[in-house]
Motif scaffolding. Structure first.
Motif, PDB file in Angstrom:
ATOM      1  N   UNK A 142      23.328  -4.263   4.041  1.00  0.00           N
ATOM      2  CA  UNK A 142      22.119  -3.934   3.290  1.00  0.00           C
ATOM      3  C   UNK A 142      21.022  -3.442   4.237  1.00  0.00           C
ATOM      4  N   UNK A 143      20.894  -4.081   5.383  1.00  0.00           N
ATOM      5  CA  UNK A 143      19.908  -3.633   6.386  1.00  0.00           C
ATOM      6  C   UNK A 143      20.194  -2.187   6.770  1.00  0.00           C
ATOM      7  N   UNK A 144      21.455  -1.872   7.034  1.00  0.00           N
ATOM      8  CA  UNK A 144      21.815  -0.512   7.443  1.00  0.00           C
ATOM      9  C   UNK A 144      21.545   0.504   6.340  1.00  0.00           C
ATOM     10  N   UNK A 145      21.785   0.129   5.097  1.00  0.00           N
ATOM     11  CA  UNK A 145      21.505   1.025   3.981  1.00  0.00           C
ATOM     12  C   UNK A 145      19.997   1.259   3.869  1.00  0.00           C
ATOM     13  N   UNK A 146      19.209   0.198   4.058  1.00  0.00           N
ATOM     14  CA  UNK A 146      17.744   0.343   4.032  1.00  0.00           C
ATOM     15  C   UNK A 146      17.254   1.256   5.154  1.00  0.00           C
ATOM     16  N   UNK A 147      17.814   1.099   6.339  1.00  0.00           N
ATOM     17  CA  UNK A 147      17.428   1.944   7.475  1.00  0.00           C
ATOM     18  C   UNK A 147      17.806   3.401   7.197  1.00  0.00           C
ATOM     19  N   UNK A 148      18.966   3.601   6.618  1.00  0.00           N
ATOM     20  CA  UNK A 148      19.391   4.966   6.275  1.00  0.00           C
ATOM     21  C   UNK A 148      18.458   5.593   5.232  1.00  0.00           C
ATOM     22  N   UNK A 149      18.057   4.805   4.240  1.00  0.00           N
ATOM     23  CA  UNK A 149      17.149   5.301   3.214  1.00  0.00           C
ATOM     24  C   UNK A 149      15.769   5.588   3.803  1.00  0.00           C
ATOM     25  N   UNK A 150      15.315   4.732   4.690  1.00  0.00           N
ATOM     26  CA  UNK A 150      14.039   4.945   5.383  1.00  0.00           C
ATOM     27  C   UNK A 150      14.045   6.303   6.079  1.00  0.00           C
ATOM     28  N   UNK A 151      15.088   6.567   6.845  1.00  0.00           N
ATOM     29  CA  UNK A 151      15.190   7.836   7.572  1.00  0.00           C
ATOM     30  C   UNK A 151      15.291   9.019   6.607  1.00  0.00           C
ATOM     31  N   UNK A 152      16.091   8.877   5.559  1.00  0.00           N
ATOM     32  CA  UNK A 152      16.266   9.966   4.596  1.00  0.00           C
ATOM     33  C   UNK A 152      14.940  10.322   3.928  1.00  0.00           C
ATOM     34  N   UNK A 153      14.170   9.321   3.542  1.00  0.00           N
ATOM     35  CA  UNK A 153      12.884   9.588   2.877  1.00  0.00           C
ATOM     36  C   UNK A 153      11.904  10.277   3.818  1.00  0.00           C
ATOM     37  N   UNK A 154      11.868   9.846   5.074  1.00  0.00           N
ATOM     38  CA  UNK A 154      10.987  10.514   6.041  1.00  0.00           C
ATOM     39  C   UNK A 154      11.434  11.955   6.277  1.00  0.00           C
ATOM     40  N   UNK A 155      12.745  12.158   6.413  1.00  0.00           N
ATOM     41  CA  UNK A 155      13.263  13.515   6.612  1.00  0.00           C
ATOM     42  C   UNK A 155      12.984  14.399   5.401  1.00  0.00           C
ATOM     43  N   UNK A 156      13.112  13.829   4.216  1.00  0.00           N
ATOM     44  CA  UNK A 156      12.877  14.604   2.999  1.00  0.00           C
ATOM     45  C   UNK A 156      11.399  14.921   2.827  1.00  0.00           C
ATOM     46  N   UNK A 157      10.525  13.995   3.183  1.00  0.00           N
ATOM     47  CA  UNK A 157       9.081  14.266   3.125  1.00  0.00           C
ATOM     48  C   UNK A 157       8.718  15.410   4.074  1.00  0.00           C
ATOM     49  N   UNK A 158       9.297  15.378   5.271  1.00  0.00           N
ATOM     50  CA  UNK A 158       9.061  16.473   6.218  1.00  0.00           C
ATOM     51  C   UNK A 158       9.587  17.782   5.655  1.00  0.00           C
ATOM     52  N   UNK A 159      10.786  17.744   5.125  1.00  0.00           N
ATOM     53  CA  UNK A 159      11.399  18.915   4.512  1.00  0.00           C
ATOM     54  C   UNK A 159      10.487  19.485   3.422  1.00  0.00           C
ATOM     55  N   UNK A 160       9.964  18.610   2.588  1.00  0.00           N
ATOM     56  CA  UNK A 160       9.103  19.056   1.481  1.00  0.00           C
ATOM     57  C   UNK A 160       7.843  19.748   1.986  1.00  0.00           C
ATOM     58  N   UNK A 161       7.268  19.233   3.064  1.00  0.00           N
ATOM     59  CA  UNK A 161       6.042  19.855   3.584  1.00  0.00           C
ATOM     60  C   UNK A 161       6.322  21.206   4.226  1.00  0.00           C
ATOM     61  N   UNK A 162       7.571  21.436   4.610  1.00  0.00           N
ATOM     62  CA  UNK A 162       7.939  22.708   5.237  1.00  0.00           C
ATOM     63  C   UNK A 162       8.318  23.787   4.230  1.00  0.00           C
ATOM     64  N   UNK A 163       8.472  23.423   2.968  1.00  0.00           N
ATOM     65  CA  UNK A 163       8.875  24.393   1.948  1.00  0.00           C
ATOM     66  C   UNK A 163       7.701  25.315   1.615  1.00  0.00           C
ATOM     67  N   UNK A 164       7.964  26.590   1.617  1.00  0.00           N
ATOM     68  CA  UNK A 164       6.912  27.562   1.314  1.00  0.00           C
ATOM     69  C   UNK A 164       6.796  27.836  -0.181  1.00  0.00           C
ATOM     70  N   UNK A 165       7.766  27.367  -0.958  1.00  0.00           N
ATOM     71  CA  UNK A 165       7.748  27.648  -2.395  1.00  0.00           C
ATOM     72  C   UNK A 165       6.710  26.814  -3.133  1.00  0.00           C
TER      73      UNK A 165
END
Length: 125
Positions: free
Chosen positions: A21-44
């Motif tokens: 469960x800890x590892x799944x939480x850490x993976x989700x933490x990273x995914x959300x940060x990566x996705x937030x960065x991705x969203x800010x980089x979208x020009x659309x």
């Protein structure tokens, strides 16, 4: 390690340890940060500030939950349930973006984390 594996209801994997469960939480933490960065980089401009805020809130809650589990907090159920709620909201929000692979990945990871946290909340640690 994370202690003995426990049979967790509803888990497709059969058993899940606290460490899983800890590892799944850490993976989700990273995914959300990566996705937030991705969203800010979208020009659309297809993503509003509310979605980015949700991704950031989810990332922080996942990190908090992993920390709570690692220290075996006696209040882990409260934290796990809050994490599950945020992850479910994040998965739903990301799932609304059809045809976007990053959002699809985020939906899957947050959905997995929500399920794991709901199950871990029911388990003594």
């Amino acid at each position: 390690t994370g202690g003995p594996a426990r049979q967790m209801p509803g888990m497709g994997h059969g058993t899940m340890s606290l460490r899983d469960c800890v590892l799944i939480c850490v993976r989700s933490h990273a995914m959300c940060l990566e996705t937030a960065r991705y969203c800010t980089e979208q020009t659309s401009g297809h993503v509003g500030p509310g979605h980015i805020a949700l991704l950031q809130d989810c990332a922080e809650m996942c990190q908090l939950t992993a920390n709570s589990l690692l220290r075996r907090s006696p209040r882990h159920a409260v934290v796990c349930n809050a994490c599950a709620e945020l992850c479910e909201a994040c998965a739903k929000d990301c799932g609304a973006f059809t045809g976007d692979e990053q959002m699809k990945r985020c939906t899957a990871v947050c959905g997995d984390c929500a399920e794991s946290c709901r199950d871990m909340a029911k388990s003594p640690i």
